[in-house]
Design an enzyme around this catalytic site. Structure first.
Site, short mmCIF file in Angstrom:
data_model
loop_
_atom_site.label_atom_id
_atom_site.label_comp_id
_atom_site.label_asym_id
_atom_site.label_seq_id
_atom_site.Cartn_x
_atom_site.Cartn_y
_atom_site.Cartn_z
CD GLU A 266 -2.98 1.17 2.22
OE1 GLU A 266 -3.83 2.07 2.23
OE2 GLU A 266 -3.01 0.21 3.02
CE LYS B 278 -9.65 0.40 5.57
NZ LYS B 278 -9.32 -0.64 6.55
#
Length: 440
Positions: A237, A255
């Site tokens: 990420e 997410k």
């Protein structure tokens, strides 16, 4: 005196992991690997290897201004790697908590190697007070290439991977957060579980990094040894990038997660289920909105854009739902300010961010560096900033008995979260690190 001159020598390609293997025991040993040998898989261009920094800062930060040290001229010149712990950024919401890791670690590297995967070349980057010193530093970096060795794949270096709390305790925490959401206290909070253990006698943290790099390296793979502490990250990420020349800021929050499957049809079905999931899309959208608001504090009005929404990224053990938010920075803003307005990353806190961090503190011990950020400033001879979110990351400290490690994994809890399913999601997220430490 702070380095003001930069020299860059272009060299033939060498495998960055092989160079990192040759340098890994040196003080300040650093390896930031784009995909750990497979950068094309996730769009990474640059890898970096270095050691022996000439300036180091380790310690607490002043509340409300966690990135002020980056404004110091000694670190603002580039060639800098830093780690800001989650707790340093959360403290205004949570209040004082036990310190389990230094708030901030910074190191400046006057000599380093930048590996350009797109061009297939290596840059030996030297910084100095004048051209002579910069040239000497570039020569020092070039000499490291001769120390490259074929990286082995060691056996699992740890014997145990022990949960810090019972699985039922995590499910109870999730249920409590769901109840708080129903009561209107917040919309989402990322709640984590922890595991810990020790490496075997005479085993070294670099072995964990080598095992992660063998076929499962992530876009922001990292190994950093500073004193008696080591960070081993397999993070997929991006927290944010910032190019001060163009003024572009980009963040890519994750997410939504599904485990990978060995059967291709089942694996494709899991990815399709993720992208169609109303729950996961809503969870992702909440964090996209949070990141838009964070970036707006440093952005030219009207420049914040959602460039991509709900894209699937497939990694060795999980599928993720990822979105991309960009902005143009306001005049006068630098890397420290851009980091500060968005820290801690919204994807691992929740919404509203301040309240989510208070709820997290009610259910978790201090996180330390987990879900903080590892950031690099001006490593390729420029002034660009890249910062990752420290998920899928092990943190190790050496004491009289050897190396002890801690690992965490979390899940974003929303109104319709199922406690058992969220626990299973944390199991999927920690799988690669668990296998690197104790085997399949």
């Amino acid at each position: 005196m702070s380095p003001a001159v930069v020299q860059i020598d272009r060299l033939d390609w060498t495998d960055p992991l092989a160079v990192a293997t040759g340098l890994n025991r040196r003080e300040g040993a650093l390896a930031l690997l784009a995909g750990a040998g497979d950068p094309a898989a996730h769009g990474g261009r640059w890898s970096f290897v270095a050691c022996e920094p000439d300036q180091v800062h380790v310690g607490p930060v002043e509340d409300g201004a966690p990135f002020d040290a980056l404004r110091d001229v000694a670190f603002a010149v580039g060639g800098v790697v830093g780690l800001m712990s989650y707790d340093a950024g959360a403290r205004p919401a949570t209040g004082p908590r036990a310190e389990v890791w230094p708030d901030l670690m910074l190191a400046r590297y006057p000599a380093l190697l930048a590996f350009d995967h797109a061009r297939g070349e290596v840059l030996a980057v030297g910084r100095g007070a004048d051209r002579r010193e910069a040239g000497e530093r570039a020569g020092q970096a070039q000499a490291w290439l001769s120390l490259a060795v074929a990286p082995p794949t060691p056996s699992p270096p740890a014997d145990a991977f022990t949960g810090e709390a019972a699985p039922e305790a995590y499910e109870a925490a999730v249920a409590d957060v769901v109840a708080r959401i129903a009561a209107g206290e917040l919309f989402q909070a990322n709640i984590a579980r922890g595991w810990s253990g020790r490496l075997g006698a005479a085993r070294d943290p670099f072995e964990v990094f080598l095992r992660l790099s063998a076929g499962r390296g992530a876009a922001y793979g990292a190994f950093w040894r500073l004193g008696e502490r080591v960070v081993v990250s397999n993070s997929p990420e991006l927290f944010l990038t910032f190019d001060p020349v163009s003024g572009r800021i980009e963040t890519r929050p994750i997410k939504g997660t599904r485990p990978r499957h060995s059967d291709p049809e089942r694996d494709a079905a899991l990815a399709a289920d993720l992208i169609a999931s109303v729950k996961d899309r809503a969870e992702n959208l909440m964090i996209v909105d949070l990141m838009r608001n964070d970036l707006a504090r440093a952005a030219v009005p009207g420049s914040v854009r959602v460039e991509r929404l709900f894209e699937i990224e497939s990694h060795p053990t999980v599928h993720h739902l990822v979105s991309t938010v960009t902005a143009a920075v306001r005049p006068g803003w630098g890397a420290a300010g851009v980091l500060e307005v968005a820290f801690p990353p919204g994807s691992i806190t929740g919404a509203p961010k301040h309240q989510a961090m208070k709820v997290i503190a009610a259910h978790e011990p201090p996180r330390g560096p987990w879900c903080g950020s590892l950031f690099a400033l001006g490593l390729a001879g420029d002034a660009a900033l890249t910062a990752s979110v420290l998920i899928r990351t092990a943190f190790l400290e050496r004491d009289a008995s050897g190396w002890r490690f801690r690992v965490l994994a979390g899940a974003g809890i929303v109104a319709d979260s199922d406690p058992g399913a969220e626990r299973e999601e944390t199991d999927a997220k920690v799988r690669a690190l668990k296998e690197a430490l104790i085997g399949a």
